[in-house]
Design an enzyme around this catalytic site. Sequence first.
Site, PDB file in Angstrom:
ATOM      1  N   GLY A 273       1.683   3.892  15.542  1.00 57.78           N
ATOM      2  CA  GLY A 273       0.385   3.378  15.984  1.00 57.78           C
ATOM      3  C   GLY A 273       0.268   3.151  17.476  1.00 57.78           C
ATOM      4  O   GLY A 273       0.387   4.076  18.275  1.00 57.78           O
TER       5      GLY A 273
ATOM      6  N   LYS B 192       0.421  12.311  11.298  1.00 61.70           N
ATOM      7  CA  LYS B 192       1.890  12.491  11.280  1.00 61.70           C
ATOM      8  C   LYS B 192       2.338  13.586  10.325  1.00 61.70           C
ATOM      9  O   LYS B 192       3.276  14.322  10.606  1.00 61.70           O
ATOM     10  CB  LYS B 192       2.586  11.178  10.948  1.00 61.70           C
ATOM     11  CG  LYS B 192       2.328  10.690   9.539  1.00 61.70           C
ATOM     12  CD  LYS B 192       2.100   9.226   9.469  1.00 61.70           C
ATOM     13  CE  LYS B 192       0.994   8.996   8.473  1.00 61.70           C
ATOM     14  NZ  LYS B 192       0.521   7.658   8.404  1.00 61.70           N
TER      15      LYS B 192
ATOM     16  N   GLY C 155      -5.551  -4.048   2.778  1.00 63.73           N
ATOM     17  CA  GLY C 155      -5.848  -2.716   3.316  1.00 63.73           C
ATOM     18  C   GLY C 155      -4.659  -2.062   4.019  1.00 63.73           C
ATOM     19  O   GLY C 155      -4.793  -1.021   4.638  1.00 63.73           O
TER      20      GLY C 155
ATOM     21  N   GLY D 138      -3.847   0.383  12.403  1.00 64.34           N
ATOM     22  CA  GLY D 138      -5.064  -0.369  12.720  1.00 64.34           C
ATOM     23  C   GLY D 138      -5.962   0.420  13.649  1.00 64.34           C
ATOM     24  O   GLY D 138      -5.512   1.290  14.401  1.00 64.34           O
TER      25      GLY D 138
ATOM     26  N   LYS E 142       7.509  10.392  10.357  1.00 68.43           N
ATOM     27  CA  LYS E 142       7.595   9.882  11.735  1.00 68.43           C
ATOM     28  C   LYS E 142       9.004  10.084  12.299  1.00 68.43           C
ATOM     29  O   LYS E 142       9.173  10.455  13.457  1.00 68.43           O
ATOM     30  CB  LYS E 142       7.223   8.394  11.761  1.00 68.43           C
ATOM     31  CG  LYS E 142       5.756   8.130  11.411  1.00 68.43           C
ATOM     32  CD  LYS E 142       5.513   6.633  11.199  1.00 68.43           C
ATOM     33  CE  LYS E 142       4.097   6.335  10.736  1.00 68.43           C
ATOM     34  NZ  LYS E 142       3.949   4.971  10.210  1.00 68.43           N
TER      35      LYS E 142
ATOM     36  N   GLU F 137       0.629  11.092  20.277  1.00 72.46           N
ATOM     37  CA  GLU F 137       1.205   9.735  20.395  1.00 72.46           C
ATOM     38  C   GLU F 137       0.857   8.868  19.185  1.00 72.46           C
ATOM     39  O   GLU F 137       1.679   8.092  18.694  1.00 72.46           O
ATOM     40  CB  GLU F 137       0.658   9.072  21.678  1.00 72.46           C
ATOM     41  CG  GLU F 137       1.112   7.645  21.905  1.00 72.46           C
ATOM     42  CD  GLU F 137       2.594   7.544  22.189  1.00 72.46           C
ATOM     43  OE1 GLU F 137       3.026   7.980  23.263  1.00 72.46           O
ATOM     44  OE2 GLU F 137       3.328   7.036  21.314  1.00 72.46           O
TER      45      GLU F 137
ATOM     46  N   ASP G 251       6.112   8.332   4.586  1.00 69.12           N
ATOM     47  CA  ASP G 251       5.444   8.090   5.870  1.00 69.12           C
ATOM     48  C   ASP G 251       6.499   7.893   6.978  1.00 69.12           C
ATOM     49  O   ASP G 251       6.406   8.500   8.048  1.00 69.12           O
ATOM     50  CB  ASP G 251       4.556   6.838   5.719  1.00 69.12           C
ATOM     51  CG  ASP G 251       3.907   6.407   7.009  1.00 69.12           C
ATOM     52  OD1 ASP G 251       2.808   6.904   7.304  1.00 69.12           O
ATOM     53  OD2 ASP G 251       4.485   5.575   7.733  1.00 69.12           O
TER      54      ASP G 251
END
Length: 426
Positions: free
Chosen positions: A134, A105, A187, A302, A205, A129, A201
């Site tokens: 995600g 991103k 995590g 993930g 996006k 994408e 972040d």
Amino acid sequence: MKKVGLAILGLGVVGGGTYHILTEHREFYQKTQGVDISVENVLEINRERALALGIPEEKIASNIAEVVTNPDVNIVVEVIGGVGVAREFVLAALNAGKTVVTSNKELVCKYSHELEHAAKAHNAGLYFEASCVGGVPIIRTLLDGVQANHITSMMGIINGTTNYILTKMSNGGESYESALKEAQRLGYAEADPTSDVEGYDAAYKLSILSSLAFHTKVPLSEVSREGISSVTQEDIADGKKLGYCIKLLAIGKQTKDGIEVRVHPTFVKADHPLAAVNDSFNAVYITGDSVDDVMLYGRGAGALPTGSAIVSDVIFAATHAENKYSTFKNEEKAEKGVKFAKDYRSAYYLRISATDKTGVFAKITSILGSNNISLDEVLQKVSDENDRATITLVTHETHETAIHNAVSKINALEVASVERVLRVVS
Ligand code: HSE
């Protein structure tokens, strides 16, 4: 059957997930998509990691030149992250005429103009994408699902780490620090959590998604950003009393004053569909002039969800003869004449600490009235100590500048100070 060869740059969590999906589903894609997709090269500093995934030794490249000169590689998947070697490698691949699929991103947000120029110049595709939300197919939805519409608004929970932290704070009564530690243990959050918790972040996006939704470049510099590190249990408790939960929302709107793009913690009315999005889940709520409201929900991170988005781009590129590029002039800066609105309209929550004396509330409401701010709800809590009271107000929709003016005037009163301002979505 059409054969398509892939290279994967980086075999971390997402690279490993992508490799797993591609190898497990190879026959399925042959049957359903009519294409045989094979991994021809990987580029990974840690050779042991590649070998542990079952990648044959001869497919592990030693450098990017080996990958981009390999005639069996048609598509290069970049899952390294950051804007250092990732940018260099992606440009090398595009300049060699290889289509690139990336989950990066920051790279797409800051350099998509440069990458798209290189892609067009060498007849290569550029797909991303997986860079936003995600496994949730938001980019394909904007490009190929709701493109009949003028999109008027887009609101999203597009960072899973912060949503996890805020859910823990709201449902488990945890402090910000302890919820962050738990997110790190699981995590979700990095050792240095700044990019997630301070909203960078989500801002990357939002810049990408707004450019696609509004068909014009929305540079990162236009996105207002505020993170969640200042959110307290007091905010959450007040929100509950008033019927709100707190979310880090990314909001993009096309208004008569221009495009507004902002990321900030927000009180969301408990019956709003976004209020039900908890833990590390993401969602985007889009409003179009014909379709009305559409909401997409799913996992924003993930190995397999992000791998799913990457492989969907790979399949798109493998099954379409024509490359698909931005619907707008993709330059570093916004096009001349495009306006960005900074004086947003929103409802606001104000928490004011005041002396508990006759006339203080009247002074506060008089300041709000003189700034054309009308009130929707008021709560007052009197403290036993020092004759202090906490006054909690929710306003009707008003302008950001009106709130700023009112807050500085209230703070100039000796008898009151504004402790917290949050925007509210009903
Ligand atoms: N760090 C991101 C998040 C995932 O927490 O949502 C990747 O974009």
